[in-house]
Scaffold this motif. Structure first.
Motif, PDB file in Angstrom:
ATOM      1  N   VAL A 176       4.089 -27.044  -2.511  1.00  0.00           N
ATOM      2  CA  VAL A 176       4.193 -25.653  -2.955  1.00  0.00           C
ATOM      3  C   VAL A 176       4.193 -24.809  -1.684  1.00  0.00           C
ATOM      4  O   VAL A 176       3.279 -24.925  -0.856  1.00  0.00           O
ATOM      5  N   VAL A 177       5.228 -23.998  -1.515  1.00  0.00           N
ATOM      6  CA  VAL A 177       5.325 -23.142  -0.329  1.00  0.00           C
ATOM      7  C   VAL A 177       5.291 -21.687  -0.786  1.00  0.00           C
ATOM      8  O   VAL A 177       6.181 -21.239  -1.516  1.00  0.00           O
ATOM      9  N   LEU A 178       4.271 -20.968  -0.360  1.00  0.00           N
ATOM     10  CA  LEU A 178       4.130 -19.558  -0.712  1.00  0.00           C
ATOM     11  C   LEU A 178       4.784 -18.700   0.364  1.00  0.00           C
ATOM     12  O   LEU A 178       4.554 -18.909   1.562  1.00  0.00           O
ATOM     13  N   MET A 179       5.588 -17.725  -0.067  1.00  0.00           N
ATOM     14  CA  MET A 179       6.236 -16.824   0.881  1.00  0.00           C
ATOM     15  C   MET A 179       5.445 -15.526   1.009  1.00  0.00           C
ATOM     16  O   MET A 179       5.392 -14.718   0.082  1.00  0.00           O
ATOM     17  N   GLY A 180       4.839 -15.322   2.178  1.00  0.00           N
ATOM     18  CA  GLY A 180       4.213 -14.050   2.487  1.00  0.00           C
ATOM     19  C   GLY A 180       5.160 -13.210   3.333  1.00  0.00           C
ATOM     20  O   GLY A 180       6.065 -13.750   3.975  1.00  0.00           O
ATOM     21  N   HIS A 181       4.954 -11.911   3.314  1.00  0.00           N
ATOM     22  CA  HIS A 181       5.830 -11.058   4.133  1.00  0.00           C
ATOM     23  C   HIS A 181       5.549 -11.267   5.604  1.00  0.00           C
ATOM     24  O   HIS A 181       6.455 -11.413   6.420  1.00  0.00           O
ATOM     25  N   GLY A 182       4.274 -11.281   5.979  1.00  0.00           N
ATOM     26  CA  GLY A 182       3.918 -11.432   7.384  1.00  0.00           C
ATOM     27  C   GLY A 182       4.028 -10.136   8.150  1.00  0.00           C
ATOM     28  O   GLY A 182       4.551  -9.137   7.635  1.00  0.00           O
ATOM     29  N   SER A 183       3.520 -10.145   9.356  1.00  0.00           N
ATOM     30  CA  SER A 183       3.489  -8.940  10.174  1.00  0.00           C
ATOM     31  C   SER A 183       3.149  -9.324  11.600  1.00  0.00           C
ATOM     32  O   SER A 183       2.617 -10.412  11.862  1.00  0.00           O
ATOM     33  N   THR A 184       3.451  -8.429  12.531  1.00  0.00           N
ATOM     34  CA  THR A 184       3.001  -8.619  13.908  1.00  0.00           C
ATOM     35  C   THR A 184       1.589  -8.061  14.085  1.00  0.00           C
ATOM     36  O   THR A 184       0.997  -8.200  15.146  1.00  0.00           O
ATOM     37  N   HIS A 185       1.060  -7.427  13.050  1.00  0.00           N
ATOM     38  CA  HIS A 185      -0.294  -6.879  13.072  1.00  0.00           C
ATOM     39  C   HIS A 185      -1.313  -8.025  13.056  1.00  0.00           C
ATOM     40  O   HIS A 185      -1.055  -9.096  12.502  1.00  0.00           O
ATOM     41  N   ILE A 186      -2.467  -7.812  13.640  1.00  0.00           N
ATOM     42  CA  ILE A 186      -3.493  -8.856  13.712  1.00  0.00           C
ATOM     43  C   ILE A 186      -3.908  -9.346  12.327  1.00  0.00           C
ATOM     44  O   ILE A 186      -4.276 -10.504  12.141  1.00  0.00           O
ATOM     45  N   SER A 187      -3.828  -8.481  11.321  1.00  0.00           N
ATOM     46  CA  SER A 187      -4.231  -8.877   9.978  1.00  0.00           C
ATOM     47  C   SER A 187      -3.361  -9.987   9.405  1.00  0.00           C
ATOM     48  O   SER A 187      -3.733 -10.616   8.417  1.00  0.00           O
ATOM     49  N   SER A 188      -2.209 -10.248  10.013  1.00  0.00           N
ATOM     50  CA  SER A 188      -1.348 -11.326   9.538  1.00  0.00           C
ATOM     51  C   SER A 188      -2.030 -12.680   9.658  1.00  0.00           C
ATOM     52  O   SER A 188      -1.635 -13.642   8.990  1.00  0.00           O
ATOM     53  N   ALA A 189      -3.075 -12.764  10.487  1.00  0.00           N
ATOM     54  CA  ALA A 189      -3.822 -14.017  10.616  1.00  0.00           C
ATOM     55  C   ALA A 189      -4.492 -14.414   9.304  1.00  0.00           C
ATOM     56  O   ALA A 189      -4.867 -15.576   9.118  1.00  0.00           O
ATOM     57  N   VAL A 190      -4.624 -13.475   8.378  1.00  0.00           N
ATOM     58  CA  VAL A 190      -5.208 -13.786   7.072  1.00  0.00           C
ATOM     59  C   VAL A 190      -4.357 -14.824   6.343  1.00  0.00           C
ATOM     60  O   VAL A 190      -4.882 -15.627   5.570  1.00  0.00           O
ATOM     61  N   TYR A 191      -3.046 -14.837   6.581  1.00  0.00           N
ATOM     62  CA  TYR A 191      -2.198 -15.835   5.938  1.00  0.00           C
ATOM     63  C   TYR A 191      -2.595 -17.248   6.378  1.00  0.00           C
ATOM     64  O   TYR A 191      -2.591 -18.180   5.569  1.00  0.00           O
ATOM     65  N   ALA A 192      -2.913 -17.406   7.650  1.00  0.00           N
ATOM     66  CA  ALA A 192      -3.352 -18.719   8.134  1.00  0.00           C
ATOM     67  C   ALA A 192      -4.687 -19.096   7.506  1.00  0.00           C
ATOM     68  O   ALA A 192      -4.910 -20.257   7.140  1.00  0.00           O
ATOM     69  N   ALA A 193      -5.572 -18.115   7.385  1.00  0.00           N
ATOM     70  CA  ALA A 193      -6.852 -18.374   6.735  1.00  0.00           C
ATOM     71  C   ALA A 193      -6.637 -18.752   5.273  1.00  0.00           C
ATOM     72  O   ALA A 193      -7.318 -19.622   4.722  1.00  0.00           O
TER      73      ALA A 193
END
Length: 296
Positions: A176-193
Protein backbone atom coordinates in the motif's frame (compact mmCIF):
# COMPACT_ATOMS: atom_id res chain seq x y z
CA UNK A 1 17.01 3.46 18.62
CA UNK A 2 13.90 3.62 16.43
CA UNK A 3 11.91 5.36 19.18
CA UNK A 4 14.70 7.94 19.57
CA UNK A 5 14.65 8.50 15.80
CA UNK A 6 10.90 9.07 15.85
CA UNK A 7 11.22 11.55 18.73
CA UNK A 8 14.04 13.44 17.00
CA UNK A 9 11.89 13.77 13.88
CA UNK A 10 8.79 14.98 15.67
CA UNK A 11 9.98 17.13 18.58
CA UNK A 12 11.11 20.30 16.72
CA UNK A 13 8.07 20.17 14.44
CA UNK A 14 5.56 19.74 17.25
CA UNK A 15 7.15 22.56 19.25
CA UNK A 16 6.79 24.91 16.29
CA UNK A 17 3.15 23.92 15.79
CA UNK A 18 2.36 24.38 19.48
CA UNK A 19 3.94 27.84 19.58
CA UNK A 20 2.14 28.97 16.44
CA UNK A 21 -1.24 27.62 17.49
CA UNK A 22 -0.90 29.28 20.90
CA UNK A 23 0.08 32.59 19.32
CA UNK A 24 -3.19 32.68 17.37
CA UNK A 25 -5.38 32.47 20.47
CA UNK A 26 -4.91 36.01 21.69
CA UNK A 27 -8.32 37.64 21.89
CA UNK A 28 -9.46 41.22 22.13
CA UNK A 29 -9.42 42.65 25.65
CA UNK A 30 -11.99 44.97 27.16
CA UNK A 31 -15.78 45.13 26.96
CA UNK A 32 -17.39 41.81 26.11
CA UNK A 33 -20.16 41.55 23.54
CA UNK A 34 -22.83 38.89 23.20
CA UNK A 35 -21.00 35.82 21.98
CA UNK A 36 -21.57 34.86 18.35
CA UNK A 37 -19.54 31.80 17.45
CA UNK A 38 -18.57 30.74 13.95
CA UNK A 39 -16.54 28.02 12.26
CA UNK A 40 -14.23 28.60 9.30
CA UNK A 41 -13.06 25.46 7.52
CA UNK A 42 -9.84 26.09 5.61
CA UNK A 43 -8.50 23.72 2.97
CA UNK A 44 -5.92 23.96 0.22
CA UNK A 45 -8.90 23.51 -2.08
CA UNK A 46 -9.76 21.55 -5.22
CA UNK A 47 -11.11 22.41 -8.64
CA UNK A 48 -12.29 18.86 -9.37
CA UNK A 49 -16.08 18.48 -8.87
CA UNK A 50 -15.75 14.75 -8.17
CA UNK A 51 -13.37 15.50 -5.30
CA UNK A 52 -15.88 17.77 -3.54
CA UNK A 53 -17.48 14.79 -1.81
CA UNK A 54 -14.65 14.86 0.71
CA UNK A 55 -15.44 18.44 1.74
CA UNK A 56 -19.16 17.74 1.83
CA UNK A 57 -18.52 14.82 4.16
CA UNK A 58 -16.46 16.79 6.62
CA UNK A 59 -18.90 19.72 6.54
CA UNK A 60 -21.75 17.34 7.35
CA UNK A 61 -19.75 15.90 10.23
CA UNK A 62 -19.00 19.39 11.56
CA UNK A 63 -22.64 20.43 11.40
CA UNK A 64 -23.74 17.21 13.10
CA UNK A 65 -21.17 17.63 15.88
CA UNK A 66 -21.75 21.36 16.44
CA UNK A 67 -25.31 22.19 15.33
CA UNK A 68 -26.32 25.81 15.42
CA UNK A 69 -22.84 27.19 14.75
CA UNK A 70 -22.56 28.74 11.26
CA UNK A 71 -19.93 27.17 9.00
CA UNK A 72 -17.93 29.06 6.38
CA UNK A 73 -15.29 27.85 3.89
CA UNK A 74 -12.00 29.21 2.58
CA UNK A 75 -9.29 27.89 0.23
CA UNK A 76 -5.66 28.78 0.75
CA UNK A 77 -4.70 28.07 -2.87
CA UNK A 78 -4.97 31.18 -5.03
CA UNK A 79 -4.51 29.03 -8.12
CA UNK A 80 -7.53 26.87 -7.22
CA UNK A 81 -9.66 29.91 -6.36
CA UNK A 82 -8.89 31.56 -9.71
CA UNK A 83 -9.61 28.37 -11.63
CA UNK A 84 -12.97 27.96 -9.89
CA UNK A 85 -13.84 31.62 -10.47
CA UNK A 86 -13.49 31.13 -14.24
CA UNK A 87 -16.32 28.63 -13.97
CA UNK A 88 -18.46 30.90 -11.82
CA UNK A 89 -17.63 29.30 -8.46
CA UNK A 90 -16.22 31.73 -5.93
CA UNK A 91 -14.32 30.72 -2.80
CA UNK A 92 -12.73 33.16 -0.39
CA UNK A 93 -9.19 33.20 0.90
CA UNK A 94 -8.98 32.74 4.70
CA UNK A 95 -8.31 36.46 5.08
CA UNK A 96 -11.36 37.52 3.04
CA UNK A 97 -13.53 34.94 4.82
CA UNK A 98 -12.44 36.26 8.22
CA UNK A 99 -13.08 39.84 7.16
CA UNK A 100 -16.60 38.90 6.07
CA UNK A 101 -17.23 37.09 9.36
CA UNK A 102 -16.03 40.12 11.26
CA UNK A 103 -18.43 42.27 9.26
CA UNK A 104 -21.25 39.83 10.11
CA UNK A 105 -20.63 40.39 13.80
CA UNK A 106 -19.02 37.13 14.82
CA UNK A 107 -17.14 37.49 18.09
CA UNK A 108 -15.49 34.06 18.38
CA UNK A 109 -14.24 32.13 15.35
CA UNK A 110 -12.73 28.64 15.33
CA UNK A 111 -10.60 28.30 12.22
CA UNK A 112 -10.08 24.63 11.43
CA UNK A 113 -7.22 23.73 9.13
CA UNK A 114 -7.98 20.80 6.84
CA UNK A 115 -4.33 20.49 5.85
CA UNK A 116 -2.47 17.25 6.57
CA UNK A 117 0.71 18.66 8.10
CA UNK A 118 1.73 21.95 9.65
CA UNK A 119 3.53 23.15 6.55
CA UNK A 120 3.93 26.64 5.14
CA UNK A 121 0.24 27.16 4.41
CA UNK A 122 -0.75 26.22 7.96
CA UNK A 123 1.91 28.56 9.37
CA UNK A 124 0.63 31.41 7.18
CA UNK A 125 -2.93 30.68 8.28
CA UNK A 126 -1.98 30.91 11.95
CA UNK A 127 -0.04 34.14 11.52
CA UNK A 128 -2.86 35.82 9.61
CA UNK A 129 -5.51 34.60 12.05
CA UNK A 130 -3.42 36.06 14.86
CA UNK A 131 -3.55 39.43 13.12
CA UNK A 132 -7.36 39.29 13.04
CA UNK A 133 -7.45 38.28 16.70
CA UNK A 134 -5.55 41.45 17.62
CA UNK A 135 -7.71 43.95 15.72
CA UNK A 136 -9.49 46.53 17.85
CA UNK A 137 -13.26 46.39 17.53
CA UNK A 138 -13.14 43.03 15.75
CA UNK A 139 -13.19 39.47 17.04
CA UNK A 140 -12.83 38.76 20.71
CA UNK A 141 -11.08 35.48 19.92
CA UNK A 142 -9.81 33.62 16.87
CA UNK A 143 -8.44 30.12 17.44
CA UNK A 144 -6.81 27.84 14.88
CA UNK A 145 -7.23 24.07 15.11
CA UNK A 146 -4.36 21.71 14.40
CA UNK A 147 -4.02 20.06 10.98
CA UNK A 148 -4.56 16.31 10.70
CA UNK A 149 -1.08 15.44 12.00
CA UNK A 150 -0.66 18.35 14.37
CA UNK A 151 0.06 16.36 17.53
CA UNK A 152 2.02 13.19 18.16
CA UNK A 153 -1.06 11.27 19.26
CA UNK A 154 -2.65 12.11 15.91
CA UNK A 155 -0.14 9.91 14.12
CA UNK A 156 -1.05 6.81 16.10
CA UNK A 157 -4.75 7.53 15.66
CA UNK A 158 -4.50 8.11 11.90
CA UNK A 159 -2.41 4.96 11.50
CA UNK A 160 -5.19 2.91 13.09
CA UNK A 161 -7.71 4.56 10.75
CA UNK A 162 -5.60 3.83 7.66
CA UNK A 163 -5.26 0.18 8.61
CA UNK A 164 -9.08 -0.03 8.71
CA UNK A 165 -9.70 1.66 5.35
CA UNK A 166 -7.27 -0.40 3.27
CA UNK A 167 -9.33 -2.47 0.78
CA UNK A 168 -10.26 -5.85 2.22
CA UNK A 169 -9.04 -7.75 -0.83
CA UNK A 170 -5.48 -6.52 -0.37
CA UNK A 171 -3.12 -9.33 0.67
CA UNK A 172 -0.36 -8.90 3.26
CA UNK A 173 2.38 -9.50 0.69
CA UNK A 174 0.98 -6.67 -1.46
CA UNK A 175 2.01 -3.07 -0.91
CA UNK A 176 0.00 0.00 0.00
CA UNK A 177 1.58 3.29 -1.08
CA UNK A 178 0.11 6.49 0.34
CA UNK A 179 0.59 9.68 -1.65
CA UNK A 180 1.31 12.74 0.47
CA UNK A 181 1.78 16.18 -1.03
CA UNK A 182 5.08 16.82 0.72
CA UNK A 183 6.92 20.07 1.19
CA UNK A 184 10.36 21.59 1.55
CA UNK A 185 9.19 22.81 4.97
CA UNK A 186 10.63 21.02 8.02
CA UNK A 187 7.16 19.73 8.90
CA UNK A 188 7.39 17.40 5.90
CA UNK A 189 9.43 15.11 8.16
CA UNK A 190 6.10 14.09 9.69
CA UNK A 191 5.52 11.92 6.61
CA UNK A 192 8.61 9.88 7.50
CA UNK A 193 7.38 9.58 11.07
CA UNK A 194 4.03 8.47 9.70
CA UNK A 195 5.66 5.70 7.69
CA UNK A 196 7.58 4.64 10.82
CA UNK A 197 4.31 4.22 12.72
CA UNK A 198 2.65 2.41 9.80
CA UNK A 199 5.48 -0.04 9.32
CA UNK A 200 5.37 -1.02 12.96
CA UNK A 201 1.90 -2.34 12.10
CA UNK A 202 2.50 -3.52 8.53
CA UNK A 203 5.94 -3.46 6.84
CA UNK A 204 4.38 -3.30 3.38
CA UNK A 205 2.68 0.08 3.86
CA UNK A 206 4.68 3.03 2.54
CA UNK A 207 4.36 6.80 2.42
CA UNK A 208 5.71 8.72 -0.56
CA UNK A 209 5.43 12.40 -1.40
CA UNK A 210 5.21 14.52 -4.53
CA UNK A 211 7.62 17.00 -2.98
CA UNK A 212 10.24 16.44 -0.32
CA UNK A 213 12.45 13.54 0.67
CA UNK A 214 10.21 10.51 0.04
CA UNK A 215 10.08 10.27 -3.79
CA UNK A 216 8.26 7.42 -5.51
CA UNK A 217 11.49 6.26 -7.15
CA UNK A 218 12.89 5.39 -3.71
CA UNK A 219 9.72 3.52 -2.79
CA UNK A 220 9.87 1.67 -6.12
CA UNK A 221 13.37 0.41 -5.29
CA UNK A 222 12.15 -0.94 -1.96
CA UNK A 223 9.19 -2.67 -3.59
CA UNK A 224 11.47 -4.33 -6.12
CA UNK A 225 13.89 -5.43 -3.39
CA UNK A 226 10.98 -7.02 -1.55
CA UNK A 227 9.76 -8.63 -4.80
CA UNK A 228 6.34 -7.03 -4.40
CA UNK A 229 4.20 -7.48 -7.51
CA UNK A 230 1.09 -5.49 -6.61
CA UNK A 231 0.53 -2.12 -4.96
CA UNK A 232 -2.58 -0.23 -3.87
CA UNK A 233 -2.13 3.53 -4.41
CA UNK A 234 -4.08 5.74 -1.99
CA UNK A 235 -4.09 9.54 -1.60
CA UNK A 236 -2.94 10.80 1.78
CA UNK A 237 -4.55 14.17 1.10
CA UNK A 238 -7.95 15.44 2.18
CA UNK A 239 -9.35 15.16 -1.36
CA UNK A 240 -8.65 12.95 -4.36
CA UNK A 241 -8.03 15.95 -6.60
CA UNK A 242 -5.64 16.71 -9.43
CA UNK A 243 -2.60 15.16 -7.74
CA UNK A 244 -4.39 11.90 -6.98
CA UNK A 245 -6.05 11.62 -10.38
CA UNK A 246 -3.10 12.75 -12.50
CA UNK A 247 0.18 12.39 -10.60
CA UNK A 248 -0.82 9.20 -8.80
CA UNK A 249 -3.33 7.39 -11.01
CA UNK A 250 -2.90 9.08 -14.40
CA UNK A 251 -1.82 7.40 -17.63
CA UNK A 252 1.07 9.76 -18.39
CA UNK A 253 4.49 8.14 -18.20
CA UNK A 254 5.61 10.04 -15.08
CA UNK A 255 2.59 9.15 -12.97
CA UNK A 256 3.13 6.84 -10.02
CA UNK A 257 0.95 4.20 -11.63
CA UNK A 258 3.01 4.29 -14.83
CA UNK A 259 6.35 4.30 -13.01
CA UNK A 260 5.44 1.25 -10.93
CA UNK A 261 3.70 -0.54 -13.78
CA UNK A 262 6.81 -0.19 -15.96
CA UNK A 263 8.76 -1.81 -13.12
CA UNK A 264 6.46 -4.84 -13.23
CA UNK A 265 4.22 -3.86 -10.32
CA UNK A 266 0.47 -4.02 -10.87
CA UNK A 267 -1.23 -0.91 -9.47
CA UNK A 268 -4.69 -0.48 -8.00
CA UNK A 269 -5.48 3.24 -7.50
CA UNK A 270 -8.05 4.18 -4.86
CA UNK A 271 -9.46 7.63 -5.67
CA UNK A 272 -10.78 8.67 -2.30
CA UNK A 273 -9.47 11.53 -0.14
CA UNK A 274 -8.83 11.17 3.58
CA UNK A 275 -11.70 13.55 4.43
CA UNK A 276 -14.09 11.02 2.87
CA UNK A 277 -13.32 8.51 5.61
CA UNK A 278 -15.13 9.27 8.86
CA UNK A 279 -12.38 7.58 10.88
CA UNK A 280 -9.83 10.10 9.63
CA UNK A 281 -12.11 13.13 9.38
CA UNK A 282 -12.96 12.64 13.06
CA UNK A 283 -9.42 13.77 13.94
CA UNK A 284 -10.03 17.18 12.35
CA UNK A 285 -13.44 17.35 14.02
CA UNK A 286 -11.88 16.75 17.42
CA UNK A 287 -9.26 19.44 16.84
CA UNK A 288 -12.10 21.83 16.03
CA UNK A 289 -13.91 20.78 19.19
CA UNK A 290 -10.84 21.60 21.27
CA UNK A 291 -10.89 25.16 19.93
CA UNK A 292 -14.64 25.62 20.44
CA UNK A 293 -14.35 24.36 24.02
CA UNK A 294 -11.83 27.10 24.78
CA UNK A 295 -14.44 29.75 24.00
CA UNK A 296 -16.41 28.60 27.00
Amino acid sequence: MMVKLKTMLLLPILLIVLLLATSATAGQQGRKRTMKKGILLVAFGTSRPEAQSAFRNIENMVKAAYPGIPVRWAYTSEMVRKKLAKGGVYLDSPEVALAKMMDEGFTHVAVQSLHTIAGKEFHDLVKNARAFAQMNGGFESVLVGYPLLGKEEDLARVVEAIIKIIPNDRKKHEAVVLMGHGSTHISSAVYAAMMFYLQLKDPNIFVSTIKGSLPIEDIKKILLQKNIKKAYLMPFMSVAGVHARNDMAGDQKDSWKSILTQAGITCVPILKGTAEYNEIAAVWIDHLGEMLARFE
